[in-house]
Design a protein around this motif. Structure first.
Motif, PDB file in Angstrom:
ATOM      1  N   VAL A 115       0.845  -1.199   0.000  1.00  0.00           N
ATOM      2  CA  VAL A 115       0.000   0.000   0.000  1.00  0.00           C
ATOM      3  C   VAL A 115       0.881   1.251   0.000  1.00  0.00           C
ATOM      4  O   VAL A 115       0.632   2.221  -0.736  1.00  0.00           O
ATOM      5  CB  VAL A 115      -0.977  -0.011   1.201  1.00  0.00           C
ATOM      6  CG1 VAL A 115      -1.619   1.363   1.416  1.00  0.00           C
ATOM      7  CG2 VAL A 115      -2.027  -1.079   1.020  1.00  0.00           C
ATOM      8  N   TRP A 116       1.929   1.250   0.818  1.00  0.00           N
ATOM      9  CA  TRP A 116       2.844   2.394   0.861  1.00  0.00           C
ATOM     10  C   TRP A 116       3.504   2.605  -0.482  1.00  0.00           C
ATOM     11  O   TRP A 116       3.621   3.723  -0.972  1.00  0.00           O
ATOM     12  CB  TRP A 116       3.914   2.143   1.957  1.00  0.00           C
ATOM     13  CG  TRP A 116       4.946   3.203   1.997  1.00  0.00           C
ATOM     14  CD1 TRP A 116       4.843   4.432   2.566  1.00  0.00           C
ATOM     15  CD2 TRP A 116       6.259   3.126   1.422  1.00  0.00           C
ATOM     16  NE1 TRP A 116       5.994   5.151   2.389  1.00  0.00           N
ATOM     17  CE2 TRP A 116       6.900   4.359   1.677  1.00  0.00           C
ATOM     18  CE3 TRP A 116       6.945   2.145   0.710  1.00  0.00           C
ATOM     19  CZ2 TRP A 116       8.186   4.626   1.244  1.00  0.00           C
ATOM     20  CZ3 TRP A 116       8.216   2.412   0.274  1.00  0.00           C
ATOM     21  CH2 TRP A 116       8.828   3.649   0.549  1.00  0.00           C
ATOM     22  N   LEU A 117       3.932   1.502  -1.155  1.00  0.00           N
ATOM     23  CA  LEU A 117       4.575   1.586  -2.462  1.00  0.00           C
ATOM     24  C   LEU A 117       3.609   2.120  -3.517  1.00  0.00           C
ATOM     25  O   LEU A 117       3.980   2.975  -4.322  1.00  0.00           O
ATOM     26  CB  LEU A 117       5.128   0.207  -2.859  1.00  0.00           C
ATOM     27  CG  LEU A 117       5.908   0.116  -4.151  1.00  0.00           C
ATOM     28  CD1 LEU A 117       7.171   0.989  -4.055  1.00  0.00           C
ATOM     29  CD2 LEU A 117       6.280  -1.306  -4.459  1.00  0.00           C
ATOM     30  N   VAL A 118       2.383   1.644  -3.506  1.00  0.00           N
ATOM     31  CA  VAL A 118       1.399   2.137  -4.486  1.00  0.00           C
ATOM     32  C   VAL A 118       1.107   3.616  -4.251  1.00  0.00           C
ATOM     33  O   VAL A 118       0.998   4.397  -5.187  1.00  0.00           O
ATOM     34  CB  VAL A 118       0.111   1.277  -4.414  1.00  0.00           C
ATOM     35  CG1 VAL A 118      -1.037   1.945  -5.190  1.00  0.00           C
ATOM     36  CG2 VAL A 118       0.366  -0.117  -4.952  1.00  0.00           C
ATOM     37  N   ASN A 119       0.994   4.005  -2.985  1.00  0.00           N
ATOM     38  CA  ASN A 119       0.780   5.434  -2.661  1.00  0.00           C
ATOM     39  C   ASN A 119       1.960   6.292  -3.116  1.00  0.00           C
ATOM     40  O   ASN A 119       1.782   7.409  -3.595  1.00  0.00           O
ATOM     41  CB  ASN A 119       0.518   5.626  -1.171  1.00  0.00           C
ATOM     42  CG  ASN A 119      -0.842   5.159  -0.754  1.00  0.00           C
ATOM     43  OD1 ASN A 119      -1.753   5.052  -1.591  1.00  0.00           O
ATOM     44  ND2 ASN A 119      -1.023   4.879   0.514  1.00  0.00           N
ATOM     45  N   LEU A 120       3.163   5.758  -2.964  1.00  0.00           N
ATOM     46  CA  LEU A 120       4.373   6.480  -3.382  1.00  0.00           C
ATOM     47  C   LEU A 120       4.385   6.654  -4.896  1.00  0.00           C
ATOM     48  O   LEU A 120       4.698   7.729  -5.419  1.00  0.00           O
ATOM     49  CB  LEU A 120       5.612   5.724  -2.909  1.00  0.00           C
ATOM     50  CG  LEU A 120       6.954   6.388  -3.160  1.00  0.00           C
ATOM     51  CD1 LEU A 120       7.077   7.664  -2.339  1.00  0.00           C
ATOM     52  CD2 LEU A 120       8.081   5.430  -2.840  1.00  0.00           C
ATOM     53  N   ILE A 121       4.031   5.597  -5.632  1.00  0.00           N
ATOM     54  CA  ILE A 121       4.062   5.640  -7.093  1.00  0.00           C
ATOM     55  C   ILE A 121       2.942   6.530  -7.622  1.00  0.00           C
ATOM     56  O   ILE A 121       3.154   7.344  -8.544  1.00  0.00           O
ATOM     57  CB  ILE A 121       3.966   4.215  -7.679  1.00  0.00           C
ATOM     58  CG1 ILE A 121       5.226   3.422  -7.350  1.00  0.00           C
ATOM     59  CG2 ILE A 121       3.707   4.261  -9.173  1.00  0.00           C
ATOM     60  CD1 ILE A 121       5.145   1.962  -7.725  1.00  0.00           C
ATOM     61  N   THR A 122       1.757   6.403  -7.078  1.00  0.00           N
ATOM     62  CA  THR A 122       0.618   7.155  -7.623  1.00  0.00           C
ATOM     63  C   THR A 122       0.514   8.556  -7.062  1.00  0.00           C
ATOM     64  O   THR A 122      -0.187   9.406  -7.624  1.00  0.00           O
ATOM     65  CB  THR A 122      -0.714   6.419  -7.332  1.00  0.00           C
ATOM     66  OG1 THR A 122      -0.872   6.271  -5.913  1.00  0.00           O
ATOM     67  CG2 THR A 122      -0.760   5.084  -8.022  1.00  0.00           C
ATOM     68  N   GLY A 123       1.201   8.831  -5.945  1.00  0.00           N
ATOM     69  CA  GLY A 123       1.192  10.149  -5.379  1.00  0.00           C
ATOM     70  C   GLY A 123      -0.091  10.472  -4.632  1.00  0.00           C
ATOM     71  O   GLY A 123      -0.424  11.637  -4.443  1.00  0.00           O
TER      72      GLY A 123
END
Length: 124
Positions: A115-123
């Motif tokens: 979830v943290w990685l997806v939030n980082l990628i999608t902003g």
């Protein structure tokens, strides 16, 4: 010659199975028709007796005899089982609970990381 004897056994089985289904259908219909005038206990006992008669007839068929033989063999096999002691059962249960807890924690951490990685990628 053996084909003839097999077909006679098959026709006997077919007749018995037909009789079993007719008896069971009669139990259902009789229970329904007698629902207003006969006490429920009497109807329940009647249905149990009719089911027992149908079961006895079903056990006279080839499949019924095979089922009965299977049940007897299964009972013998259950006697051969070495059941775990109370201590072994408790230890195994605790191991399963511990592994489940560890796997749950690992999946929780992996989910959080993704979830943290997806939030980082999608902003987001």
């Amino acid at each position: 010659m053996s084909v003839n004897s097999e077909s006679q056994g098959g026709s006997k089985d077919t007749l018995l199975w037909g009789l079993v289904f007719i008896i069971l259908a009669a139990a259902v219909v009789g229970n329904y028709l007698l629902s207003s005038g006969v006490p429920a206990v009497v109807r329940a006992v009647g249905v149990v007796v009719v089911i027992a008669v149908a079961g006895a007839l079903a056990l006279q068929t080839t499949k019924g005899k095979a089922t009965l033989a299977f049940a007897r063999e299964s009972r013998l096999e259950v006697r051969k089982v070495v059941w775990p002691t109370r201590q072994e059962a408790i230890q195994t249960t605790l191991i399963v609970l511990a592994v489940t807890a560890v796997m749950g924690l690992l999946l929780f951490l992996l989910d959080g990381a993704l979830v943290w990685l997806v939030n980082l990628i999608t902003g987001v």
